[in-house]
Design an enzyme around this catalytic site. Structure first.
Site, short mmCIF file in Angstrom:
data_model
loop_
_atom_site.label_atom_id
_atom_site.label_comp_id
_atom_site.label_asym_id
_atom_site.label_seq_id
_atom_site.Cartn_x
_atom_site.Cartn_y
_atom_site.Cartn_z
N LYS A 1 61.92 -64.14 19.13
CA LYS A 1 63.30 -64.46 18.73
C LYS A 1 64.23 -63.38 19.23
CE LYS A 1 64.11 -61.29 15.25
NZ LYS A 1 65.05 -60.19 15.40
N VAL B 1 55.81 -55.34 21.35
CA VAL B 1 55.40 -54.85 20.03
C VAL B 1 56.50 -53.94 19.47
CG1 VAL B 1 53.66 -53.48 18.82
CG2 VAL B 1 52.97 -54.99 20.69
N ASP C 1 61.19 -62.72 9.12
CA ASP C 1 61.41 -63.50 10.35
C ASP C 1 60.35 -64.57 10.57
OD1 ASP C 1 63.56 -61.89 11.04
OD2 ASP C 1 62.34 -60.53 12.25
#
Ligand code: C5P
Length: 300
Positions: free
Chosen positions: A10, A99, A140
């Protein structure tokens, strides 16, 4: 039986942050977009439980915790407990989402694990229950299930789709060194002791999405965590300037950083901007949004 579920990264087109709540989380008004950078999670039936990982060649595998406390382990335990099942399966994560990059890569893996294990175990979890379990795993994670372009409220976990009539071209520049989300939020609190209880709606941005107008969207992109992230990592300011000088309409930090995203006018513009940035930055990705949330891509 084996199946692969793909879940998207996202970006935040808007991230409005309020004053911390009693539970320590910040109230958010967020507009998320799912973009075409994916983690693929493959589950195979097994009597035991294992999680392993391969990563894109530019990533450092050691940055992903695989010590039994990966978010995929937590997703599996939560789904199994919800149905009174035992956690089983061999899980393989093929990671391409940066990451600790502000692109919800761990959340994507959690969402993919919920979808994949629900199918592997024949659990038939309802969409509402899947969204509640996702919210328990992280702010999220529900968005990673829903995908598309969506408004996030609460602590980011309450998502509803918004009208988006554009195809948006993005250049994404991750950093090889991640940033701590809590540290960026803490610095936001220091900079904004008077933050509102509920951050306002980004009306101009929602109108730009509905109009499908990249210039209007570029002007409306906003992230309240950008100033604290730039304070902690000043070189991100140099990167944003470089992307805009290379032809992007606008560059912003996504989430709590350090990934920066650049909105471009077209596919050609995005490729040209990326080519220019590659002279100075190791990893430069070109991507479009919006794309689907976690979905099954192979099933055997
Ligand atoms: O929900 P998630 O596990 O992704 O959040 C990670 C951290 O980010 C939290 O522990 C908190 O420090 C910060 N956070 C926050 N307010 C939010 C979302 C995240 O303060 N709405």
């Amino acid at each position: 039986m084996s199946l692969t579920v793909r879940a998207p990264a996202k970006i935040n087109l808007h991230l409005g942050v309020g004053a911390p709540r009693e539970d320590g989380f910040h109230p958010l008004t967020s507009v998320y977009q799912a973009v075409g950078v994916y983690d693929d999670l493959t589950v195979t039936g097994s009597a035991g439980w294992s999680v392993d990982l391969t990563v894109a060649d530019w990533m450092d595998r050691s940055h992903v915790p695989l010590d039994g406390d990966n978010i995929v382990d937590r997703a599996a335990a939560l789904l199994a407990a919800h149905h009174g099942l035992t956690v089983t399966g061999d899980v393989h994560i093929d990671k391409a989402i940066p990451v600790a990059g502000g692109m919800a890569g761990g959340s994507a893996d959690a969402a993919a694990a919920l979808v994949a294990l629900d199918r592997l175990w024949g659990a038939h979890t309802s969409d509402d229950d899947l969204l509640s379990l996702a919210a328990e795993l992280g702010s999220d994670v529900p968005f990673a299930l829903v995908g598309g372009t969506a408004l996030g409220t609460g602590r980011g976990e309450l998502v509803e789709p918004v009208t988006d009539n554009g195809t948006w071209w993005w250049v994404l520049v991750p950093s090889t060194t991640g940033m701590s989300t809590p540290a960026v939020y803490r610095h936001f609190d220091e900079l904004h002791p008077d933050a509102p209880a509920i951050p306002p709606m980004p009306e101009a941005l929602l109108a730009a999405l509905a109009a499908g107008d990249p210039h209007a969207l570029a002007a409306a992109l906003h992230n309240d965590l950008q100033a604290p992230a730039l304070d902690l990592r000043p070189e991100l300011g140099t990167l944003i300037d470089a992307g805009e000088a290379a032809g992007a309409l606008r560059g912003v930090v996504t989430g709590s950083g350090p990934t920066c995203v650049f909105l471009c006018e077209s596919a050609d513009a995005a490729r040209a901007t990326a080519a220019d940035l590659r002279a100075s930055y190791d990893v430069v990705l070109v991507s479009t949004g919006a794309v689907a949330g976690a979905h099954t891509v192979t099933y055997v």
